[in-house]
Design an enzyme around this catalytic site. Structure first.
Site, PDB file in Angstrom:
ATOM      1  CG  ASP A 159      -0.316  -0.343   2.518  1.00  0.00           C
ATOM      2  OD1 ASP A 159       0.924  -0.299   2.607  1.00  0.00           O
ATOM      3  OD2 ASP A 159      -1.043  -0.655   3.471  1.00  0.00           O
ATOM      4  CG  ASN A 166      -8.258  -0.926  12.020  1.00  0.00           C
ATOM      5  OD1 ASN A 166      -7.411  -1.698  11.585  1.00  0.00           O
ATOM      6  ND2 ASN A 166      -8.665   0.130  11.351  1.00  0.00           N
ATOM      7  CG  HIS A 177      -5.611  -1.890   8.781  1.00  0.00           C
ATOM      8  ND1 HIS A 177      -5.568  -0.516   8.805  1.00  0.00           N
ATOM      9  CD2 HIS A 177      -4.356  -2.299   9.105  1.00  0.00           C
ATOM     10  CE1 HIS A 177      -4.338  -0.135   9.111  1.00  0.00           C
ATOM     11  NE2 HIS A 177      -3.596  -1.187   9.302  1.00  0.00           N
ATOM     12  CD  GLU A 210      -8.442   1.401   7.628  1.00  0.00           C
ATOM     13  OE1 GLU A 210      -8.256   0.453   8.404  1.00  0.00           O
ATOM     14  OE2 GLU A 210      -7.838   2.485   7.731  1.00  0.00           O
TER      15      GLU A 210
END
Ligand code: PGA
Length: 256
Positions: A75, A144, A146, A151
């Site tokens: 990413d 979280n 991800h 997400e």
């Protein structure tokens, strides 16, 4: 180091951070030695920093050769200038690409300066396909859940795409910037399909802050609310954890 098996997944729990870094680097080295022109997806963040340091050491001692490796970054922030020290372009150059003998033509990172991010994502997928698809993906996990910048959501996103970062990610990543305001609000990330298409995945986590999410990802429901949970469906994942990140899942493993 302790090794556990949970369904398809091999879980390797390292005694300390040094052992964790060595285990991850050796696993990457094994892949590259087995297939010198491997197509490898590389991740950024705090977790792989020590792993890349070990890889550089292994390279310097002549045990690994990156000349034919084709690298694809997981990413990149969007928009961001390549020369911004917080870009993942800068991160990868600093920690790995400039330290070893990659052929620059084999290094691929989503372009955070692209005028048309959607076209950039489509082009990126095409490049992965042209390279022969991912043999191996290095992957961390966000607190979280991800993976990459996929997400928590209502559905699993497919291919490389433009994504809005969620508040947790922005606040987690603000430690690298002067303030949360400076963190880009969007990013270009390989999608879940891209990641899952890799023939092998090295899934890494360290530190107590990851213990709960690691457990949820590996033994909880498979749900896009915890994007990493999709890895339970992959048939060739090696999980490498340090003792702290393994703390919540360990009692389950020890009972199997
Ligand atoms: P970290 O990030 O290694 O900096 O914890 C992991 C991730 O967000 O994927």
């Amino acid at each position: 180091m302790m090794v556990y098996h949970m369904g398809n997944i091999v879980i390797n729990v390292s005694g300390d951070l040094n052992e964790f870094n060595t285990n991850c680097a050796m696993n990457i080295m094994e892949q590259i030695n087995k297939k010198p022109d491997s197509v490898v997806g590389f991740a950024t963040g705090s977790t792989p920093e020590g792993v890349y340091k070990k890889l550089v050491e292994l390279y310097r001692s002549g045990r690994i050769d990156f000349e034919h490796v084709k690298a694809f970054n997981l990413d990149e922030y969007y928009p961001i200038k390549r020369d911004n020290p917080q870009s993942y372009y800068s991160y990868m150059q600093k920690h790995l690409y400039s330290q070893v003998n990659f052929n620059p033509a084999n290094i691929n990172i989503q372009n955070g300066e692209a005028e048309d991010p959607r076209a950039e994502c489509a082009e990126y997928e095409k490049k992965i396909k042209m390279a022969g698809n991912l043999d191996y993906q290095v992957l961390g996990i966000g607190s979280n859940g991800h993976i990459g910048f996929n997400e928590p959501d209502d559905r699993f996103p497919g291919k490389t795409h433009l994504v809005a970062l969620n508040e947790k990610t922005i606040s987690d990543n603000s430690r690298f910037f002067n303030s949360a305001e400076e963190v880009p609000k969007t990013a270009l990330t390989m999608g879940i399909k891209t990641i899952m298409s890799a023939k092998k995945i090295l899934f890494m986590a360290t530190g107590a802050k990851k213990a709960a999410i690691v457990k949820e990802a590996l033994v909880g429901d498979i749900t896009p609310k915890v994007p990493a949970s999709v890895l339970q469906l992959h048939t060739n994942v090696i999980v490498v954890l340090d003792g702290e990140a393994a703390a919540d899942i360990l009692p389950l493993l020890e009972n199997t």
